[in-house]
Design a protein around this motif. Structure first.
Motif, PDB file in Angstrom:
ATOM      1  N   PHE A  25       0.819  -1.216   0.000  1.00  0.00           N
ATOM      2  CA  PHE A  25       0.000   0.000   0.000  1.00  0.00           C
ATOM      3  C   PHE A  25       0.850   1.263   0.000  1.00  0.00           C
ATOM      4  N   SER A  26       2.008   1.242   0.653  1.00  0.00           N
ATOM      5  CA  SER A  26       2.862   2.433   0.632  1.00  0.00           C
ATOM      6  C   SER A  26       3.425   2.681  -0.761  1.00  0.00           C
ATOM      7  N   TYR A  28       0.509   3.876  -3.039  1.00  0.00           N
ATOM      8  CA  TYR A  28       0.180   5.285  -2.796  1.00  0.00           C
ATOM      9  C   TYR A  28       1.218   6.203  -3.423  1.00  0.00           C
ATOM     10  N   LYS A  29       2.491   5.821  -3.276  1.00  0.00           N
ATOM     11  CA  LYS A  29       3.572   6.647  -3.822  1.00  0.00           C
ATOM     12  C   LYS A  29       3.459   6.774  -5.340  1.00  0.00           C
ATOM     13  N   THR A  37       0.374   8.843  -6.491  1.00  0.00           N
ATOM     14  CA  THR A  37       0.479  10.281  -6.254  1.00  0.00           C
ATOM     15  C   THR A  37       1.646  10.938  -6.995  1.00  0.00           C
TER      16      THR A  37
END
Length: 502
Positions: free
Chosen positions: A448-449, A452-453, A456
């Motif tokens: 998930f990290s 997300y990175k 975005t």
């Protein structure tokens, strides 16, 4: 153990260990680990790295071994025999290996060519310009094109023919024997490379940069995630390779002892690679009047741009080049063979075909597609994107899903019992706490990290359509197509069901 049909086996534990280490020791050990260590606290990084090895790396190796050894099949067949609804996990893993195989052959070909280039420093005075514009002839814009680069296609074809030839010989005569030859040669070559690198002016500067600990980094969650990520990616775990290889083990094999040997051998090679690479980078920094941080890099940039620069300037430069790129070639070849074996074994099991026919059915189409995608002027951006996404949103995603499924289905007890029947180191609930509960939490955070990175910030400056096609589209497609393949019937289906379902 359930009574399944006879299966090819490695002749002994030693052969299996060489094959498993050959799979684990690959490009990531040589060109990823040194920079990850440098970038995440230097000597301090060794602490989270060892903890990750003990709490995730070796437990997950043993998990893969247990699945393959107990259920005696390729990844799809092993998962199907464990629980019929788990079969899609196996095909998802097979398709991940298809994607990795397509581009791994390309880098393998580059490494082989650069071994030859090292004899004359064919890259000239500007290795970066040579690699990107003369060797790869990279297109100015990110796109999909069919402008083939002839001098890339030839080595690519040779690597496919070599790997397919080895695999056609079978598990013992092909994979086993080649690993017993390639791995000792690789280790000897790399040790010589490290010894020479340590004698270079500035080597100590590189080693100081690599190993001087920054203890403050240990307070950063990203450093611990980097440690788990390095262990995860470098051990060939959770995407079908070790399941497939373990299915070729004899029935009384020591699973935990073997897992520990493979895990520590892989990490030892990574440490050796760190010493060799940063000794050479220290020389490069001193020669250029720069800090090590200014010349340190990883991946393709380290191998095909930084090291040619070092080779041009260093004493015994040509020998360093032959040893470095020769080591890179052997490490990549043994890993490439293991990737293809996952696919071949699945085709053999699903269609009940012979070894040679299955190998050709896999190798020829993949070789053609590999050439079309990566033997062109537009291949590098595709390779970069596919590599990032298949590792993060392929391997991590499938690992999270199948480990969680085993946990919630309550099948871990069966695996624990099986492991303890023959293993020298017994496992129990603590093993599953690490392998089945803590590790999925870490994997979920990584997934998930990173997601997300990228959502975005994008990735690599590539256009959205490109990322959506070769990144997100490919990643989602692997899971979807894997599920669809699992719906197809097996040839002689009854033979492939667990005994309790017959």
């Amino acid at each position: 153990m359930a009574n399944h049909s006879p299966r090819e086996t490695f002749s002994g534990r030693q052969v299996f260990i060489f094959a498993a280490i050959g799979s684990a020791v690959g490009l990531g050990n040589i060109w990823r680990f040194p920079y990850v260590t440098f970038d995440n606290g230097g000597g301090a990084f060794i602490i989270p790295y060892i903890i990750a090895l003990l709490t995730a790396g070796i437990p997950l190796i043993v998990l893969d071994y247990a699945i393959g050894h107990r259920y005696r099949g390729s990844a799809p067949l092993a998962f199907r025999r464990m629980k019929k609804s788990f079969e899609p996990f196996g095909w998802w893993q097979v398709l991940i290996n298809v994607v990795i195989g397509l581009y791994y052959a390309v880098i393998l070909g580059w490494a082989a060519v650069y071994t030859y280039f090292s004899l004359s420093s064919a890259w000239g005075a500007d290795p970066a310009d040579f690699f990107l514009h003369k060797f790869l002839q990279t297109a100015a814009q990110t796109s999909i094109g069919f402008e083939f680069v002839p001098h890339l296609v030839g080595p690519l074809a040779v690597m496919w023919i070599l790997a397919v030839g080895i695999l056609a010989l079978g598990v013992q005569k092909g994979i086993g024997k080649s690993s017993m030859i390639f791995m000792p040669v690789l280790v000897v070559m790399f040790i010589i490379l490290v010894i020479i690198s340590l004698t270079l002016p500035g080597a100590s500067k590189g080693l100081n940069a690599l190993f001087t600990p920054d203890w403050t980094k240990l307070a950063q969650p990203s450093v611990w995630i980097a440690a788990y990520g390095q262990i995860f990616f470098s051990l060939s775990i959770c995407f079908g390779i070790m399941i497939t290889y373990a299915s070729y083990l004899k029935k009384d094999s020591d699973l935990t002892g073997t897992g520990a040997v493979v895990g520590f051998a892989n990490s030892s090679f990574e440490l050796l690679a760190g010493i060799g690479v940063f000794s050479a980078l220290g020389f490069m920094a001193v020669s250029a009047g720069k800090e090590v941080s200014e010349v340190a890099s990883s991946g393709i940039g380290l191998a095909f741009i930084a090291f040619p620069t070092i080779i041009d300037q260093a004493p015994f430069g040509r020998l360093i080049g032959i040893l470095f790129f020769g080591s890179l070639t052997l490490a990549a070849l043994t890993s490439f063979i293991s990737v293809l074996e996952v696919i071949i074994a699945a085709v053999q099991d699903k269609l009940k075909l012979g070894r040679i026919r299955s190998t050709l059915m896999v190798g020829i189409p993949m070789g053609i597609v590999s050439t079309i995608l990566f033997g062109t002027t537009t291949g590098l951006p595709i390779l970069d994107t596919v590599d990032k996404f298949v590792n993060t949103f392929g391997i991590i995603a499938v690992a999270l899903c199948f480990i969680s499924a085993i946990t919630f289905s309550g099948l871990s007890g069966i695996l624990i019992t099986h492991i303890n029947q023959t293993s020298s180191i017994k496992v129990g609930k603590k093993w599953w706490l690490f392998a089945g509960i803590i590790t999925p939490i870490v994997l979920a955070y990584m997934l998930f990290s990173e997601g997300y990175k990228i959502l975005t910030e994008g990735y690599g400056g590539y256009p959205a359509w490109f990322i959506n096609t070769f990144g997100w589209g490919m990643s989602i497609g692997l899971a979807a197509v894997g599920f669809l393949i699992s719906r197809l019937k097996w040839k002689n289906e009854l033979k492939f069901l667990p005994d309790e379902e017959k």
